[in-house]
Design a protein around this motif. Sequence first.
Motif, PDB file in Angstrom:
ATOM      1  N   GLU A  84       0.820  -1.207   0.000  1.00 44.66           N
ATOM      2  CA  GLU A  84       0.000   0.000   0.000  1.00 44.66           C
ATOM      3  C   GLU A  84       0.856   1.260   0.000  1.00 44.66           C
ATOM      4  O   GLU A  84       0.358   2.349  -0.275  1.00 44.66           O
ATOM      5  N   ARG A  85       2.155   1.123   0.264  1.00 42.28           N
ATOM      6  CA  ARG A  85       3.062   2.278   0.264  1.00 42.28           C
ATOM      7  C   ARG A  85       3.797   2.445  -1.068  1.00 42.28           C
ATOM      8  O   ARG A  85       4.562   3.404  -1.228  1.00 42.28           O
ATOM      9  N   LEU A  86       3.581   1.533  -2.006  1.00 42.28           N
ATOM     10  CA  LEU A  86       4.197   1.681  -3.324  1.00 42.28           C
ATOM     11  C   LEU A  86       3.648   2.912  -4.035  1.00 42.28           C
ATOM     12  O   LEU A  86       2.470   3.250  -3.878  1.00 42.28           O
ATOM     13  N   PRO A  87       4.443   3.595  -4.858  1.00 42.61           N
ATOM     14  CA  PRO A  87       3.916   4.686  -5.676  1.00 42.61           C
ATOM     15  C   PRO A  87       2.761   4.185  -6.549  1.00 42.61           C
ATOM     16  O   PRO A  87       2.742   3.025  -6.981  1.00 42.61           O
ATOM     17  N   ALA A  88       1.810   5.055  -6.814  1.00 45.20           N
ATOM     18  CA  ALA A  88       0.587   4.659  -7.499  1.00 45.20           C
ATOM     19  C   ALA A  88       0.848   4.012  -8.855  1.00 45.20           C
ATOM     20  O   ALA A  88       0.223   3.011  -9.213  1.00 45.20           O
ATOM     21  N   GLU A  89       1.778   4.566  -9.651  1.00 43.64           N
ATOM     22  CA  GLU A  89       2.058   4.017 -10.978  1.00 43.64           C
ATOM     23  C   GLU A  89       2.657   2.614 -10.883  1.00 43.64           C
ATOM     24  O   GLU A  89       2.334   1.727 -11.679  1.00 43.64           O
ATOM     25  N   GLN A  90       3.530   2.434  -9.920  1.00 39.50           N
ATOM     26  CA  GLN A  90       4.159   1.128  -9.729  1.00 39.50           C
ATOM     27  C   GLN A  90       3.111   0.102  -9.291  1.00 39.50           C
ATOM     28  O   GLN A  90       3.094  -1.038  -9.769  1.00 39.50           O
ATOM     29  N   ARG A  91       2.253   0.516  -8.383  1.00 36.25           N
ATOM     30  CA  ARG A  91       1.187  -0.383  -7.904  1.00 36.25           C
ATOM     31  C   ARG A  91       0.213  -0.707  -9.032  1.00 36.25           C
ATOM     32  O   ARG A  91      -0.264  -1.843  -9.149  1.00 36.25           O
ATOM     33  N   ALA A  92      -0.086   0.281  -9.893  1.00 36.46           N
ATOM     34  CA  ALA A  92      -0.999   0.032 -11.013  1.00 36.46           C
ATOM     35  C   ALA A  92      -0.434  -1.017 -11.968  1.00 36.46           C
ATOM     36  O   ALA A  92      -1.174  -1.852 -12.502  1.00 36.46           O
ATOM     37  N   MET A  93       0.874  -0.992 -12.182  1.00 36.88           N
ATOM     38  CA  MET A  93       1.512  -1.980 -13.048  1.00 36.88           C
ATOM     39  C   MET A  93       1.325  -3.390 -12.492  1.00 36.88           C
ATOM     40  O   MET A  93       0.938  -4.326 -13.203  1.00 36.88           O
ATOM     41  N   TRP A  94       1.580  -3.559 -11.191  1.00 38.72           N
ATOM     42  CA  TRP A  94       1.440  -4.876 -10.592  1.00 38.72           C
ATOM     43  C   TRP A  94      -0.020  -5.290 -10.440  1.00 38.72           C
ATOM     44  O   TRP A  94      -0.348  -6.471 -10.556  1.00 38.72           O
ATOM     45  N   ASP A  95      -0.908  -4.343 -10.184  1.00 37.95           N
ATOM     46  CA  ASP A  95      -2.334  -4.671 -10.151  1.00 37.95           C
ATOM     47  C   ASP A  95      -2.795  -5.207 -11.501  1.00 37.95           C
ATOM     48  O   ASP A  95      -3.599  -6.143 -11.578  1.00 37.95           O
ATOM     49  N   PHE A  96      -2.290  -4.619 -12.576  1.00 36.49           N
ATOM     50  CA  PHE A  96      -2.624  -5.111 -13.913  1.00 36.49           C
ATOM     51  C   PHE A  96      -2.104  -6.540 -14.092  1.00 36.49           C
ATOM     52  O   PHE A  96      -2.805  -7.408 -14.630  1.00 36.49           O
TER      53      PHE A  96
END
Length: 270
Positions: A84-96
């Motif tokens: 939850e502390r990852l930058p939003a863009e980085q988290r979006a990549m892994w969520d995808f």
Amino acid sequence: MTNLMSRVDERAIRAYLESRFSAIRRLDHPVPHVIVDDFLQPDFYRALAAAWPPLELFKRDKVGQKYDLVPGSATVDRRSAGYERLPAEQRAMWDFFVFTVNRQIVSPLLSRLFEPEIQSRLRQIREAFDAGLIEYSMAGARDWSYRANVGRFMVRANGYELKPHVDSMPYLVTVLHYFPDDEGDDHSGTIFYKAERPLDFLACVRDGSTQYFHEAGIACREVLRVPFRPNTMVAFPNTLDAAHGAVAPSTAPRKVFQYHISLKGDDEKV
């Protein structure tokens, strides 16, 4: 890490993966499995590797050999707090990767490949569930549906050894993606063993957790050691004789993303 998702083409990724699956050859010794090199589009794999979360976000074990990070909610699993502390863009990549690539594209293809083993395991679990032998939660037991769970990032340091085992009962298929820092090596991938006999189903289903062959007094012989190379995917159904393990390399951490085709829901701990 800005604009990571702007370079992601879902249609091209799906077409590439469907093409890779059309060429996959299932192997059945020592247990059913597939090993696929160059599994993801090279550019997409490199983007994921570059976006691998920093180690300080992982939950560390007491001896510093095992680090885990779950790409989910910290209210479900404490190992998700760092995600939850990852930058939003980085988290979006892994969520995808988790919710589109793994759950919507790859999981259905693997389910078809291992359909006989999945249906056999489901019949066993359903009979045990109806007999009142299962006391732990499984969201899929409501309608006997299954899908890819969120999985986890795993980093294993020098000295770590995972003995021959099978994964917990609600997991129908195990999937591993290798992310070595360099070119990898020939000996740090998944180790497959030939067990002298399968584990006892009732013992496994009552406990519901990872089961180790040595604890059941069952001898295992190493048969296959998968090379630990970038962009390799390994998958196998979680049968009672699917003995597998791993040893971390001595030169660099062993970085793997693992998920399962599972009866558990996203609101249940991985």
